[in-house]
Structure formats: structure tokens, C-alpha cells
Design a protein around this motif. Structure first.
Motif, mmCIF file in Angstrom:
data_model
loop_
_atom_site.group_PDB
_atom_site.id
_atom_site.type_symbol
_atom_site.label_atom_id
_atom_site.label_comp_id
_atom_site.label_asym_id
_atom_site.label_seq_id
_atom_site.Cartn_x
_atom_site.Cartn_y
_atom_site.Cartn_z
ATOM 1 N N LEU A 24 0.824 -1.206 0.000
ATOM 2 C CA LEU A 24 0.000 0.000 0.000
ATOM 3 C C LEU A 24 0.860 1.258 0.000
ATOM 4 O O LEU A 24 0.553 2.239 -0.698
ATOM 5 N N ASP A 25 1.953 1.259 0.769
ATOM 6 C CA ASP A 25 2.854 2.419 0.783
ATOM 7 C C ASP A 25 3.428 2.687 -0.605
ATOM 8 O O ASP A 25 3.554 3.842 -1.030
ATOM 9 N N LEU A 26 3.785 1.623 -1.328
ATOM 10 C CA LEU A 26 4.343 1.797 -2.670
ATOM 11 C C LEU A 26 3.310 2.388 -3.620
ATOM 12 O O LEU A 26 3.631 3.249 -4.445
ATOM 13 N N VAL A 27 2.071 1.936 -3.502
ATOM 14 C CA VAL A 27 0.999 2.501 -4.331
ATOM 15 C C VAL A 27 0.862 3.992 -4.041
ATOM 16 O O VAL A 27 0.769 4.820 -4.957
ATOM 17 N N GLN A 28 0.842 4.348 -2.773
ATOM 18 C CA GLN A 28 0.595 5.732 -2.393
ATOM 19 C C GLN A 28 1.781 6.644 -2.712
ATOM 20 O O GLN A 28 1.591 7.794 -3.119
ATOM 21 N N GLN A 29 2.995 6.150 -2.548
ATOM 22 C CA GLN A 29 4.162 6.996 -2.760
ATOM 23 C C GLN A 29 4.579 7.089 -4.225
ATOM 24 O O GLN A 29 5.078 8.135 -4.656
ATOM 25 N N LEU A 30 4.376 6.020 -4.980
ATOM 26 C CA LEU A 30 4.869 5.994 -6.363
ATOM 27 C C LEU A 30 3.752 6.051 -7.394
ATOM 28 O O LEU A 30 4.024 6.101 -8.590
ATOM 29 N N GLY A 31 2.507 6.026 -6.954
ATOM 30 C CA GLY A 31 1.401 6.222 -7.871
ATOM 31 C C GLY A 31 1.119 5.072 -8.809
ATOM 32 O O GLY A 31 0.683 5.288 -9.954
ATOM 33 N N PHE A 32 1.338 3.840 -8.353
ATOM 34 C CA PHE A 32 1.009 2.699 -9.210
ATOM 35 C C PHE A 32 -0.503 2.631 -9.413
ATOM 36 O O PHE A 32 -1.284 2.810 -8.483
ATOM 37 N N ASP A 33 -0.905 2.342 -10.633
ATOM 38 C CA ASP A 33 -2.321 2.154 -10.930
ATOM 39 C C ASP A 33 -2.801 0.793 -10.452
ATOM 40 O O ASP A 33 -3.978 0.629 -10.107
ATOM 41 N N GLU A 34 -1.907 -0.175 -10.453
ATOM 42 C CA GLU A 34 -2.221 -1.519 -9.960
ATOM 43 C C GLU A 34 -1.032 -2.043 -9.166
ATOM 44 O O GLU A 34 0.117 -1.835 -9.556
ATOM 45 N N MET A 35 -1.318 -2.737 -8.074
ATOM 46 C CA MET A 35 -0.307 -3.480 -7.326
ATOM 47 C C MET A 35 -0.803 -4.918 -7.276
ATOM 48 O O MET A 35 -1.770 -5.240 -6.588
ATOM 49 N N ARG A 36 -0.142 -5.797 -8.029
ATOM 50 C CA ARG A 36 -0.586 -7.177 -8.172
ATOM 51 C C ARG A 36 0.274 -8.092 -7.302
ATOM 52 O O ARG A 36 1.488 -8.195 -7.505
ATOM 53 N N LEU A 37 -0.348 -8.739 -6.327
ATOM 54 C CA LEU A 37 0.340 -9.695 -5.472
ATOM 55 C C LEU A 37 0.256 -11.063 -6.137
ATOM 56 O O LEU A 37 -0.844 -11.561 -6.411
ATOM 57 N N VAL A 38 1.419 -11.647 -6.418
ATOM 58 C CA VAL A 38 1.494 -12.878 -7.214
ATOM 59 C C VAL A 38 2.067 -14.007 -6.353
ATOM 60 O O VAL A 38 3.289 -14.106 -6.180
ATOM 61 N N PRO A 39 1.215 -14.865 -5.797
ATOM 62 C CA PRO A 39 1.738 -15.991 -5.022
ATOM 63 C C PRO A 39 2.533 -16.947 -5.909
ATOM 64 O O PRO A 39 2.114 -17.297 -7.005
ATOM 65 N N CYS A 40 3.668 -17.343 -5.403
ATOM 66 C CA CYS A 40 4.527 -18.293 -6.112
ATOM 67 C C CYS A 40 3.922 -19.697 -6.015
ATOM 68 O O CYS A 40 3.505 -20.130 -4.936
ATOM 69 N N HIS A 41 3.887 -20.405 -7.126
ATOM 70 C CA HIS A 41 3.337 -21.768 -7.128
ATOM 71 C C HIS A 41 4.387 -22.771 -6.650
ATOM 72 O O HIS A 41 4.211 -23.424 -5.616
ATOM 73 N N ILE A 42 5.464 -22.878 -7.374
ATOM 74 C CA ILE A 42 6.566 -23.771 -6.993
ATOM 75 C C ILE A 42 7.831 -22.925 -6.931
ATOM 76 O O ILE A 42 8.407 -22.567 -7.962
ATOM 77 N N PRO A 43 8.285 -22.533 -5.724
ATOM 78 C CA PRO A 43 9.468 -21.674 -5.618
ATOM 79 C C PRO A 43 10.716 -22.399 -6.083
ATOM 80 O O PRO A 43 10.857 -23.609 -5.898
ATOM 81 N N THR A 44 11.622 -21.643 -6.674
ATOM 82 C CA THR A 44 12.857 -22.237 -7.180
ATOM 83 C C THR A 44 14.083 -21.832 -6.378
ATOM 84 O O THR A 44 15.164 -22.373 -6.595
ATOM 85 N N HIS A 45 13.936 -20.872 -5.444
ATOM 86 C CA HIS A 45 15.089 -20.378 -4.693
ATOM 87 C C HIS A 45 14.969 -20.630 -3.195
ATOM 88 O O HIS A 45 15.753 -20.100 -2.411
ATOM 89 N N ARG A 46 13.970 -21.423 -2.786
ATOM 90 C CA ARG A 46 13.815 -21.727 -1.371
ATOM 91 C C ARG A 46 13.102 -23.063 -1.232
ATOM 92 O O ARG A 46 12.611 -23.616 -2.204
ATOM 93 N N ALA A 47 13.046 -23.583 0.008
ATOM 94 C CA ALA A 47 12.427 -24.879 0.247
ATOM 95 C C ALA A 47 10.931 -24.830 -0.037
ATOM 96 O O ALA A 47 10.315 -23.761 -0.047
ATOM 97 N N ASP A 48 10.364 -26.007 -0.248
ATOM 98 C CA ASP A 48 8.919 -26.096 -0.458
ATOM 99 C C ASP A 48 8.201 -25.442 0.723
ATOM 100 O O ASP A 48 8.523 -25.716 1.888
ATOM 101 N N PRO A 49 7.225 -24.574 0.454
ATOM 102 C CA PRO A 49 6.555 -23.872 1.543
ATOM 103 C C PRO A 49 5.814 -24.768 2.519
ATOM 104 O O PRO A 49 5.551 -24.379 3.665
#
Length: 216
Positions: A24-49
Motif C-alpha cells: 500500500l505504501d508503494l501505491v501511495q508513494q509511487l502512484g502505481f495504478d495496480e499493485m498485483r500480489l502474485v503468489p509463487c506456485h513452486i518456488p525455485t530459490h527456497r524450500a517447499d513452503p
């Protein structure tokens, strides 16, 4: 005026108030029209969640309910394969066209590992990188990441001036909350109130995630 779309990816295991306040801070400070939160399906740089991506996505949906500035994007779940940011950005670029500004948000800790990412040098062909500085982390003095950063660093105004192609570093307030802390407290039967949205906290208890035994 050029439309500005931000992509904030992660395991969100679980999503918490630190994630959401930063978005929310990034939207308010930088004026993004959309902030899309993208959950990772199968992470490649860390252990299985250890928690299915569909459940993690549901927690994101619950957490952002009622806030039109934030959207949950399930494209990595739908893709059904290992989650590579370059593929997500390429898909978004194809959808949004050549003029929309796309920005991938990441913490400095993640940025330091960028040379290990799949096709990392191609990321700037599709989007900007917005690196949120974090206490305790700093850029290396030399090496390929330092050279990459030196070449492509720019001010925040560049996010509006071009569709892609720069790295922007930003100092911004961040709540000191971690998903690891929430999982640890939950497993110990201790309260996680006020660390994450109440709807997410109740979902964790109802689904008995992270070893939840009762409504803490």
C-alpha cells in the motif's frame, strides 16, 4: 499518461501486515495504478513452503479484501509449473502491450541473489526492478551484480518515463514482521494477533495450518 503496474511476488506463507503495508505504501508513494500480489506456485530459490499454493493464494485474497489498490494475481498457480519471474513478466508484457510501465518489486535481500535467478538479465527487457532497501543488507562492492546495478540504476521518476529497463532503489518504512515468526508462534500455540489480517489469522486456525491447534 503511461499506466504503471507493479508486481509483488512471494510465497506469502502466510501473507502478513508487513507485506500488505509495504504494498500500500508503494501505491501511495509511487502512484502505481495496480499493485498485483502474485503468489509463487513452486518456488525455485527456497524450500517447499509446505502449504499448497491454492491455500496461500486464498490467504492473499482474504488479506486484501476491501482494498481496491491491491489485487491477487493467480497466474503462477494457473501455469502449474516452477515459478520464474521472467515468465510472469513476459506474460504480463504480452497482455499489457509495449507502453505500460511494469515494475517488479523485491527486497534488497532477494536482489542480492539475482544472479542465481533464471534468465535474470532478461528481466529488464520486460519490466523495471524496484528494490526496497532493508537494514542489514548492502550491495557488494564488485562483481556482476554491482556492475549490473551501476549500469541500470535510476531515480523513481524513470518508472513513469519508460515501460521497462531500470533498477530503482527505495528507502521506505517496513513493518518488522516475518512469515517465519508467524509460523513459529502458531506452532507454539501463541497469539499472532495484529501481525496479520484477522481474516487470515482465522483461516489459519480453521484450516489448522502451521500446526495451529486452536484460535490463537
Amino acid at each position: 499518461m503511461r499506466k504503471k503496474v507493479a508486481i509483488f511476488g512471494g510465497t506469502f506463507n502466510p501473507v502478513h501486515n508487513g507485506h500488505l503495508r509495504l504494498a500500500l505504501d508503494l501505491v501511495q508513494q509511487l502512484g502505481f495504478d495496480e499493485m498485483r500480489l502474485v503468489p509463487c506456485h513452486i518456488p525455485t530459490h527456497r524450500a517447499d513452503p509446505g502449504v499448497a499454493s491454492a491455500r496461500r493464494a486464498q490467504m492473499v485474497t482474504l488479506g486484501i479484501a476491501g482494498n481496491p489498490s491491491l489485487q491477487m494475481d493467480d497466474r503462477e498457480l494457473v501455469r502449474g509449473s516452477a515459478s520464474y519471474s521472467v515468465d510472469t513478466l513476459s506474460q504480463l508484457r504480452a497482455e499489457r502491450g509495449g507502453e505500460c510501465s511494469l515494475t517488479l518489486v523485491m527486497g534488497l535481500d532477494a536482489y542480492l541473489g539475482l544472479p542465481q535467478w533464471h534468465r535474470w538479465r532478461e528481466l529488464l527487457e520486460f519490466a523495471h526492478l524496484l528494490v526496497v532497501n532493508r537494514p542489514g543488507y548492502q550491495l557488494p562492492a564488485g562483481g556482476e551484480l554491482a556492475e549490473f546495478d551501476r549500469i541500470y540504476s535510476a531515480g523513481a521518476e524513470a518508472l513513469s518515463a519508460a515501460p521497462a529497463g531500470v533498477v530503482v532503489h527505495l528507502d521506505i518504512r517496513a513493518l518488522d514482521i516475518s512469515a517465519t515468526e508467524i509460523r513459529t508462534l502458531t506452532a507454539a500455540g501463541l497469539s499472532t494477533r495484529f501481525l496479520l489480517p484477522e481474516s487470515v489469522r482465522r483461516y489459519i486456525a480453521e484450516q489448522q495450518l502451521y500446526g495451529a491447534r486452536d484460535d490463537c
